[in-house]
Design a protein around this motif. Structure first.
Motif, PDB file in Angstrom:
ATOM      1  N   PRO A   1       0.794  -1.225   0.000  1.00 11.39           N
ATOM      2  CA  PRO A   1       0.000   0.000   0.000  1.00 11.39           C
ATOM      3  C   PRO A   1       0.831   1.282   0.000  1.00 11.39           C
ATOM      4  N   ALA A   2       2.075   1.221   0.485  1.00 10.93           N
ATOM      5  CA  ALA A   2       2.923   2.408   0.504  1.00 10.93           C
ATOM      6  C   ALA A   2       3.996   2.375  -0.578  1.00 10.93           C
ATOM      7  N   LEU A   3       4.579   1.214  -0.823  1.00 12.47           N
ATOM      8  CA  LEU A   3       5.675   1.091  -1.788  1.00 12.47           C
ATOM      9  C   LEU A   3       5.203   0.856  -3.210  1.00 12.47           C
ATOM     10  N   GLY A   4       3.974   0.427  -3.368  1.00 13.75           N
ATOM     11  CA  GLY A   4       3.485   0.047  -4.682  1.00 13.75           C
ATOM     12  C   GLY A   4       3.890  -1.377  -5.013  1.00 13.75           C
ATOM     13  N   ALA A   5       4.029  -1.679  -6.299  1.00  8.46           N
ATOM     14  CA  ALA A   5       4.406  -3.022  -6.730  1.00  8.46           C
ATOM     15  C   ALA A   5       5.915  -3.195  -6.600  1.00  8.46           C
ATOM     16  N   VAL A   6       6.345  -4.155  -5.767  1.00  9.54           N
ATOM     17  CA  VAL A   6       7.768  -4.406  -5.559  1.00  9.54           C
ATOM     18  C   VAL A   6       8.042  -5.891  -5.768  1.00  9.54           C
ATOM     19  N   GLU A   7       9.272  -6.208  -6.149  1.00  5.80           N
ATOM     20  CA  GLU A   7       9.649  -7.591  -6.430  1.00  5.80           C
ATOM     21  C   GLU A   7      10.900  -7.971  -5.653  1.00  5.80           C
TER      22      GLU A   7
ATOM     23  N   LYS B   1      18.006  -2.536  -3.952  1.00  2.19           N
ATOM     24  CA  LYS B   1      16.800  -1.775  -3.611  1.00  2.19           C
ATOM     25  C   LYS B   1      15.593  -2.472  -4.209  1.00  2.19           C
ATOM     26  N   CYS B   2      14.445  -2.268  -3.596  1.00  4.37           N
ATOM     27  CA  CYS B   2      13.214  -2.838  -4.132  1.00  4.37           C
ATOM     28  C   CYS B   2      12.962  -2.257  -5.511  1.00  4.37           C
ATOM     29  N   ARG B   3      12.758  -3.119  -6.477  1.00  2.06           N
ATOM     30  CA  ARG B   3      12.461  -2.647  -7.825  1.00  2.06           C
ATOM     31  C   ARG B   3      10.963  -2.721  -8.060  1.00  2.06           C
ATOM     32  N   LYS B   4      10.383  -1.619  -8.433  1.00  2.71           N
ATOM     33  CA  LYS B   4       8.965  -1.602  -8.725  1.00  2.71           C
ATOM     34  C   LYS B   4       8.694  -2.427  -9.964  1.00  2.71           C
ATOM     35  N   ALA B   5       7.679  -3.279  -9.853  1.00  2.00           N
ATOM     36  CA  ALA B   5       7.329  -4.117 -10.989  1.00  2.00           C
ATOM     37  C   ALA B   5       6.565  -3.323 -12.023  1.00  2.00           C
TER      38      ALA B   5
ATOM     39  N   LEU C   1      14.394 -20.304   7.838  1.00  2.00           N
ATOM     40  CA  LEU C   1      14.782 -18.906   7.679  1.00  2.00           C
ATOM     41  C   LEU C   1      14.378 -18.487   6.271  1.00  2.00           C
ATOM     42  N   ILE C   2      13.567 -17.449   6.175  1.00  2.00           N
ATOM     43  CA  ILE C   2      13.128 -16.941   4.874  1.00  2.00           C
ATOM     44  C   ILE C   2      13.592 -15.506   4.757  1.00  2.00           C
ATOM     45  N   PHE C   3      14.258 -15.180   3.648  1.00  2.00           N
ATOM     46  CA  PHE C   3      14.608 -13.791   3.414  1.00  2.00           C
ATOM     47  C   PHE C   3      14.362 -13.443   1.956  1.00  2.00           C
ATOM     48  N   LEU C   4      14.087 -12.168   1.720  1.00  2.00           N
ATOM     49  CA  LEU C   4      13.668 -11.671   0.420  1.00  2.00           C
ATOM     50  C   LEU C   4      14.708 -10.688  -0.101  1.00  2.00           C
ATOM     51  N   GLU C   5      15.396 -11.086  -1.154  1.00  2.00           N
ATOM     52  CA  GLU C   5      16.451 -10.269  -1.742  1.00  2.00           C
ATOM     53  C   GLU C   5      15.852  -9.334  -2.789  1.00  2.00           C
ATOM     54  N   PRO C   6      16.019  -8.021  -2.631  1.00  2.00           N
ATOM     55  CA  PRO C   6      15.535  -7.107  -3.667  1.00  2.00           C
ATOM     56  C   PRO C   6      16.153  -7.441  -5.019  1.00  2.00           C
ATOM     57  N   THR C   7      15.407  -7.333  -6.071  1.00  2.00           N
ATOM     58  CA  THR C   7      15.864  -7.824  -7.373  1.00  2.00           C
ATOM     59  C   THR C   7      16.610  -6.821  -8.201  1.00  2.00           C
TER      60      THR C   7
END
Length: 265
Positions: free
Chosen positions: A228-234, A260-264, A250-256
């Motif tokens: 809701p704040a960042l928009g579409a991120v991958e 930095k988070c890349r907007k899809a 352990l689960i972690f999410l690597e920005p693509t």
């Protein structure tokens, strides 16, 4: 199902541990080292023939109770015991069952704290046992109910999850299929059953998917969120098992894109 290679390795392991033990009784000349097969069978309360078949790698299915007695007689360490039960394709009856509140293993807690990317830990019943600030910011509403929310509860019952996951139905089905694999390993844990029973009652979608009996491995890959704040991120998701407690994740999410988070698109 136990394979021929597992039976061979199990037999070699049991024989190796037996031969490394101190013989019972006064010293005497012997052709083979360590404890006699008859002595070990007597200590474990099992048949000598049965023990011989195990060491020979024969196609038999020793019960978990018999293996537990054998492990005790061999004075196996925790790691050795885990190895033996894994080769036998049995669950150790002495394996711990999760208490009412399970704390994150130190390795997972430390990794989650050190990572700047969204990261969190899951216990055997898929309660979030730890999470960093980035994960708390990404998963909107996940921690509304407290510091140890259940991921399945969130996905199937929280309205924010349906908005956060753009392909909610497919993502929810996959998440549940991955959980079922862990359910098979923790089938004796009452907390795991409580999660399933509760969600079958309160979520029709969960009940339908649970009845499908789908099972999938924990796989990483691209994950998209409509925040809701960042928009579409991958992100690229990575899932690791804890070394000492393989039922924790352990689960972690690597920005693509460049850290930095890349907007899809």
């Amino acid at each position: 199902m136990q394979t021929a290679e597992q039976r061979r390795l199990l037999g070699a392991f049991v024989r190796g541990r037996r031969e490394a033990m101190t013989p019972v009784g006064p010293p005497r000349r012997r052709r083979t080292p360590g404890l006699r097969r008859e002595d070990l069978a007597d200590l474990a309360g099992i048949g000598t023939t049965w023990l011989a078949w195990v060491e020979q790698g024969r196609d038999i299915r020793p019960s978990a109770a018999m293996l537990a007695r054998l492990a005790d007689a061999l004075h196996l360490s925790g790691a050795e015991r885990d190895y033996m039960f894994a080769l036998a394709d049995r669950r150790d009856p002495a394996a711990p069952v999760g208490p009412a509140a399970v704390q994150a293993p130190p390795a997972i807690a430390a990794a989650v704290e050190a990572l700047t990317w969204p990261a969190y830990g899951l216990d055997p019943a898929w309660y979030v046992c730890c999470a960093n600030g980035a994960a708390r910011a990404l998963f909107v509403g996940l921690f509304d109910a407290g510091d140890q929310p259940n991921l399945l509860d969130y996905v199937f019952t929280h309205p924010a999850a349906r908005g956060l996951l753009p392909d909610w139905r497919a993502r929810a089905a996959r998440i549940l299929s991955e959980f079922r694999r862990d359910f098979g390993r923790g089938v004796t844990d009452p907390r795991v059953h409580m999660v399933v029973d509760r969600l079958c009652e309160i979520s029709a979608e969960f009940a339908v998917e649970w009845d499908r009996q789908a099972v999938l491995p924990h796989e990483g890959g691209a994950r998209r969120f409509d925040h809701p704040a960042l928009g579409a991120v991958e992100y690229e998701q990575h899932t690791l098992a804890e070394v000492e407690r393989g039922d924790f994740r352990l689960i972690f999410l690597e920005p693509t894109s460049g850290g930095k988070c890349r907007k899809a698109p």
